[in-house]
Design an enzyme around this catalytic site. Structure first.
Site, mmCIF file in Angstrom:
data_model
loop_
_atom_site.group_PDB
_atom_site.id
_atom_site.type_symbol
_atom_site.label_atom_id
_atom_site.label_comp_id
_atom_site.label_asym_id
_atom_site.label_seq_id
_atom_site.Cartn_x
_atom_site.Cartn_y
_atom_site.Cartn_z
ATOM 1 N N CYS A 67 -3.766 -6.206 21.491
ATOM 2 C CA CYS A 67 -2.585 -5.524 20.954
ATOM 3 C C CYS A 67 -3.043 -4.148 20.461
ATOM 4 O O CYS A 67 -4.006 -4.059 19.684
ATOM 5 C CB CYS A 67 -2.011 -6.332 19.790
ATOM 6 S SG CYS A 67 -0.937 -5.329 18.735
ATOM 7 N N CYS A 100 2.174 -8.326 15.000
ATOM 8 C CA CYS A 100 3.496 -7.688 15.232
ATOM 9 C C CYS A 100 4.624 -8.692 15.048
ATOM 10 O O CYS A 100 5.767 -8.306 14.921
ATOM 11 C CB CYS A 100 3.613 -7.168 16.662
ATOM 12 S SG CYS A 100 2.451 -5.900 17.123
ATOM 13 N N HIS A 140 -2.879 -4.014 16.458
ATOM 14 C CA HIS A 140 -3.681 -4.902 15.623
ATOM 15 C C HIS A 140 -5.094 -5.138 16.158
ATOM 16 O O HIS A 140 -5.889 -5.849 15.535
ATOM 17 C CB HIS A 140 -2.944 -6.222 15.388
ATOM 18 C CG HIS A 140 -1.683 -6.009 14.603
ATOM 19 N ND1 HIS A 140 -0.468 -5.778 15.200
ATOM 20 C CD2 HIS A 140 -1.470 -5.912 13.282
ATOM 21 C CE1 HIS A 140 0.442 -5.577 14.271
ATOM 22 N NE2 HIS A 140 -0.127 -5.644 13.104
ATOM 23 N N CYS A 175 1.735 -11.547 19.697
ATOM 24 C CA CYS A 175 0.822 -10.999 18.675
ATOM 25 C C CYS A 175 1.380 -11.377 17.311
ATOM 26 O O CYS A 175 2.491 -10.967 16.955
ATOM 27 C CB CYS A 175 0.699 -9.484 18.797
ATOM 28 S SG CYS A 175 -0.192 -8.786 17.384
ATOM 29 N N LYS A 190 -7.401 -2.166 6.352
ATOM 30 C CA LYS A 190 -8.286 -2.948 5.479
ATOM 31 C C LYS A 190 -9.729 -2.885 5.963
ATOM 32 O O LYS A 190 -10.652 -2.703 5.179
ATOM 33 C CB LYS A 190 -7.828 -4.403 5.497
ATOM 34 C CG LYS A 190 -7.234 -4.842 4.201
ATOM 35 C CD LYS A 190 -7.017 -6.326 4.273
ATOM 36 C CE LYS A 190 -6.577 -6.860 2.938
ATOM 37 N NZ LYS A 190 -6.185 -8.255 3.037
ATOM 38 N N HIS A 204 0.859 -1.190 0.000
ATOM 39 C CA HIS A 204 0.000 0.000 0.000
ATOM 40 C C HIS A 204 0.896 1.242 0.000
ATOM 41 O O HIS A 204 2.134 1.119 0.001
ATOM 42 C CB HIS A 204 -1.007 -0.014 1.148
ATOM 43 C CG HIS A 204 -0.420 -0.083 2.535
ATOM 44 N ND1 HIS A 204 0.532 0.790 2.997
ATOM 45 C CD2 HIS A 204 -0.675 -0.929 3.569
ATOM 46 C CE1 HIS A 204 0.829 0.501 4.248
ATOM 47 N NE2 HIS A 204 0.130 -0.559 4.617
ATOM 48 N N HIS A 247 3.901 1.561 2.455
ATOM 49 C CA HIS A 247 5.127 0.859 2.060
ATOM 50 C C HIS A 247 5.822 1.623 0.926
ATOM 51 O O HIS A 247 7.044 1.738 0.897
ATOM 52 C CB HIS A 247 4.816 -0.564 1.581
ATOM 53 C CG HIS A 247 3.982 -1.372 2.544
ATOM 54 N ND1 HIS A 247 2.763 -1.894 2.214
ATOM 55 C CD2 HIS A 247 4.210 -1.715 3.839
ATOM 56 C CE1 HIS A 247 2.262 -2.556 3.253
ATOM 57 N NE2 HIS A 247 3.117 -2.452 4.263
ATOM 58 N N LYS A 276 -6.281 6.155 10.527
ATOM 59 C CA LYS A 276 -5.279 5.124 10.272
ATOM 60 C C LYS A 276 -5.688 4.305 9.042
ATOM 61 O O LYS A 276 -6.862 3.994 8.868
ATOM 62 C CB LYS A 276 -5.212 4.209 11.518
ATOM 63 C CG LYS A 276 -4.061 3.258 11.472
ATOM 64 C CD LYS A 276 -4.010 2.378 12.705
ATOM 65 C CE LYS A 276 -3.044 1.251 12.400
ATOM 66 N NZ LYS A 276 -3.025 0.177 13.310
HETATM 67 N N1 MSP Z 1 8.804 -7.302 7.934
HETATM 68 C C1 MSP Z 1 8.921 -6.240 8.857
HETATM 69 C C2 MSP Z 1 10.220 -5.474 8.641
HETATM 70 C C3 MSP Z 1 11.470 -6.314 8.738
HETATM 71 S S1 MSP Z 1 12.901 -5.370 8.373
HETATM 72 C C4 MSP Z 1 14.141 -6.365 8.810
HETATM 73 C C5 MSP Z 1 7.749 -5.279 8.691
HETATM 74 N N2 MSP Z 1 7.140 -5.298 7.498
HETATM 75 S S2 MSP Z 1 5.844 -4.465 7.045
HETATM 76 O O1 MSP Z 1 5.410 -5.007 5.783
HETATM 77 O O2 MSP Z 1 4.903 -4.419 8.108
HETATM 78 O O3 MSP Z 1 6.347 -3.027 6.641
HETATM 79 C C6 MSP Z 1 6.928 -2.197 7.492
HETATM 80 C C7 MSP Z 1 7.232 -0.827 6.955
HETATM 81 O O4 MSP Z 1 6.251 -0.303 6.060
HETATM 82 C C8 MSP Z 1 7.221 0.133 8.105
HETATM 83 O O5 MSP Z 1 8.360 0.124 8.871
HETATM 84 C C9 MSP Z 1 7.074 1.422 7.394
HETATM 85 O O6 MSP Z 1 8.328 1.751 6.861
HETATM 86 C C10 MSP Z 1 6.133 1.095 6.249
HETATM 87 N N3 MSP Z 1 4.736 1.486 6.548
HETATM 88 C C11 MSP Z 1 3.670 0.644 6.740
HETATM 89 N N4 MSP Z 1 2.555 1.423 6.937
HETATM 90 C C12 MSP Z 1 2.858 2.731 6.894
HETATM 91 C C13 MSP Z 1 2.138 3.953 7.000
HETATM 92 N N5 MSP Z 1 0.837 4.023 7.218
HETATM 93 N N6 MSP Z 1 2.857 5.118 6.888
HETATM 94 C C14 MSP Z 1 4.207 5.123 6.626
HETATM 95 N N7 MSP Z 1 4.887 3.989 6.529
HETATM 96 C C15 MSP Z 1 4.268 2.776 6.680
HETATM 97 O O7 MSP Z 1 7.464 -4.554 9.613
#
Ligand code: MSP
Length: 475
Positions: free
Chosen positions: A147, A132, A150, A129, A297, A19, A22, A294
């Site tokens: 949590c 997380c 989540h 969790c 989904k 999304h 990311h 926030k």
């Molecule tokens: N897999 C772990 C990271 C392991 S690194 C060794 C993880 N993955 S995740 O798919 O949940 O993505 C995490 C990253 O996506 C967050 O740290 C952040 O950089 C980014 N974001 C996810 N949602 C976000 C927002 N709503 N806003 C900004 N960044 C966001 O955690």
């Protein structure tokens, strides 16, 4: 030795598709990468991204989709990779934590830490969790015992786990952060991490007895390596055994604020224990909400980066997201604001400026250029401000400098109206504008990597400007 830069994004979980949260992190990193490639040469920069696959979330998602795990993983990793390809992310390597090359290095690192006497077995009783992928303390649960991230009750676990002696590294970590204040940015995050470490570190579980999928623990294969312990190693494993190994010394991790403790407490302690050099820098950015809410989904407000890219183009997606708020802060994103940004700053700002100036050259002098010194700068320190901002990872500030300069040029045209001036004054005015367009095009190489191709064509050759083109179609 010449300067080198190794930038990484987090590796993303594959239980869902990307999304814009990311994409925000990935495009910010890509923009920094493009800056450094331009400054120190492509060969001195390495950019890693990838997918985090050995997690319970993945198993659950594969089951829900009715596919077997490897098939599901290949499909999802393919989606992440092709999304980044489609939106113009110029990674040098894409690592998947299910790859053999990664498992081998995880084994090696684990053995080093074990050899140091930093791993022991104990029974863990606690709450976990899966969202997380972490154990969670009672004091961290919300008022319903859920949590807080989540909004689900954690799972009560009692199992044999192997533990990493994180507590042993408390003083070393404090010393390390004190000696290197630049190590963790922004400052607010550094303070947060310091007070967390000072409040007392507990040892952490690094294996799961009941995990269905993952890397078998080298010293006890009935157990699986805890997903975070395995995932953090990706930054290091991607380089091992390749000609890029030396980039490790220049590692800089870009992450979201949600995963700061893993990256700024556990990861450096793991490396200290294994006797591996620590990363040079970690930068934690903030999170954004959508129209103040926030992104989730269940609320149905998740925005796909592909949706925005298809409608507005990749450059608009990049600068639209990155200029919403300063990199490092929290902020808000709204489609209405994005659309407004596109119309005023891109189509009506940059696009209009390039079109007007080039058209004027054709009108006034049949496209012929005035003589411009190759080294001539646009004055007023725009380039310096742009570079300084990016070197400090202040991505929005760099974009602001670019758009300020665009506005200054458009104002100059409106105020001076070069077509009404005497030929020598008109020449001088247009010369100034052209010099500024050259600087803007240099900056665009970093922040507007697709439009820059058209911009360069419009700037033409030594003699004449090219044809006027539309950079950002009106929507
Ligand atoms: N897999 C772990 C990271 C392991 S690194 C060794 C993880 N993955 S995740 O798919 O949940 O993505 C995490 C990253 O996506 C967050 O740290 C952040 O950089 C980014 N974001 C996810 N949602 C976000 C927002 N709503 N806003 C900004 N960044 C966001 O955690």
């Amino acid at each position: 030795m010449s300067q080198e830069v190794y930038l990484t994004t987090p590796i993303y979980y594959v239980n869902d598709v990307p999304h814009i949260g990311h994409a925000y992190c990935t495009l910010a990193t890509d923009t920094l990468v493009r800056y450094w490639r331009k400054k120190i040469g492509k060969e001195n920069v390495f950019f890693l991204t990838g997918t985090d696959e050995n997690s319970q979330k993945t198993v659950d998602a594969a089951k829900a989709s009715g596919k077997d795990i490897p098939e599901y993983l290949d499909e999802m990793a393919g989606i992440w990779k092709s999304t980044w390809d489609q939106i113009g992310v110029s990674y040098d390597d894409f690592i998947r934590t299910t790859e053999k090359r990664h498992w081998g290095v995880v084994n090696e690192v684990f053995k080093k830490i074990h050899g140091k006497g930093d791993i022991y077995k104990d029974t863990y009783v606690g709450k976990y969790c899966t969202g997380c992928e972490a154990f969670i303390k009672d004091s961290e649960l919300d008022e319903h015992g859920y949590c807080p991230h989540h909004k689900r009750p954690p799972q009560l676990l009692e199992e044999e786990n192997y533990f990493f002696r994180l507590s042993k590294y408390q003083d070393e970590l404090i010393k390390w952060y004190k000696n290197q204040p630049e190590q963790l940015m922004p400052d607010s995050r550094r303070n947060e991490v310091m007070s967390f470490i000072k409040s007392g570190l507990e040892d952490v579980s690094i294996s799961r007895e009941t995990a269905e999928f993952g890397i078998p623990l080298p010293i006890d294969p009935k157990h699986k390596v805890y997903v975070w312990f395995d995932a953090l190693i990706n930054y290091y494993s991607a380089l091992q055994g390749t000609k890029y190994e030396h980039f490790w010394e220049s590692a800089q991790h870009i992450i979201g604020k949600d995963i700061i403790r893993f990256h700024c407490v556990i990861w450096p302690a793991m490396l200290m224990s294994a006797g591996i050099e620590l990363p040079k820098n970690v930068f934690a950015h903030g999170f954004f909400t959508i129209d103040g809410v926030k992104m989730s989904k269940s609320l149905g407000n998740v925005i796909s980066p592909l949706e925005l890219s298809e409608k507005y183009g990749n450059d608009a997606l990049r600068v639209g997201l990155l200029s919403s708020f300063e990199f490092g802060n929290d902020g808000d994103f709204s489609l209405a604001h994005f659309d407004d940004f596109y119309r005023t700053k891109l189509s009506g700002g940059v696009g209009n400026l390039f079109n007007r100036v080039i058209t004027l050259f054709h009108k006034l002098w049949d496209g012929k250029k005035p003589y411009i010194e190759k080294s001539q700068k646009s004055g007023e320190g725009w380039e310096e401000r742009f570079s300084q901002a990016l070197e400090k990872k202040r991505v929005k500030e760099a974009l602001d400098v670019f758009f300020e300069m665009v506005d200054a040029c458009n104002r100059h045209i409106n105020d001076v109206q070069p077509w009404k001036l005497d030929p020598p004054d008109a020449r001088a005015s247009m010369n100034k504008l052209l010099t500024m367009l050259v600087t803007l095009t240099d900056m665009a190489e970093v922040i507007l990597p697709e439009s820059v191709v058209k911009m360069r064509k419009m700037l033409g050759d030594d003699e004449k400007v090219g044809d006027a083109e539309i950079l950002f179609e009106r929507k």
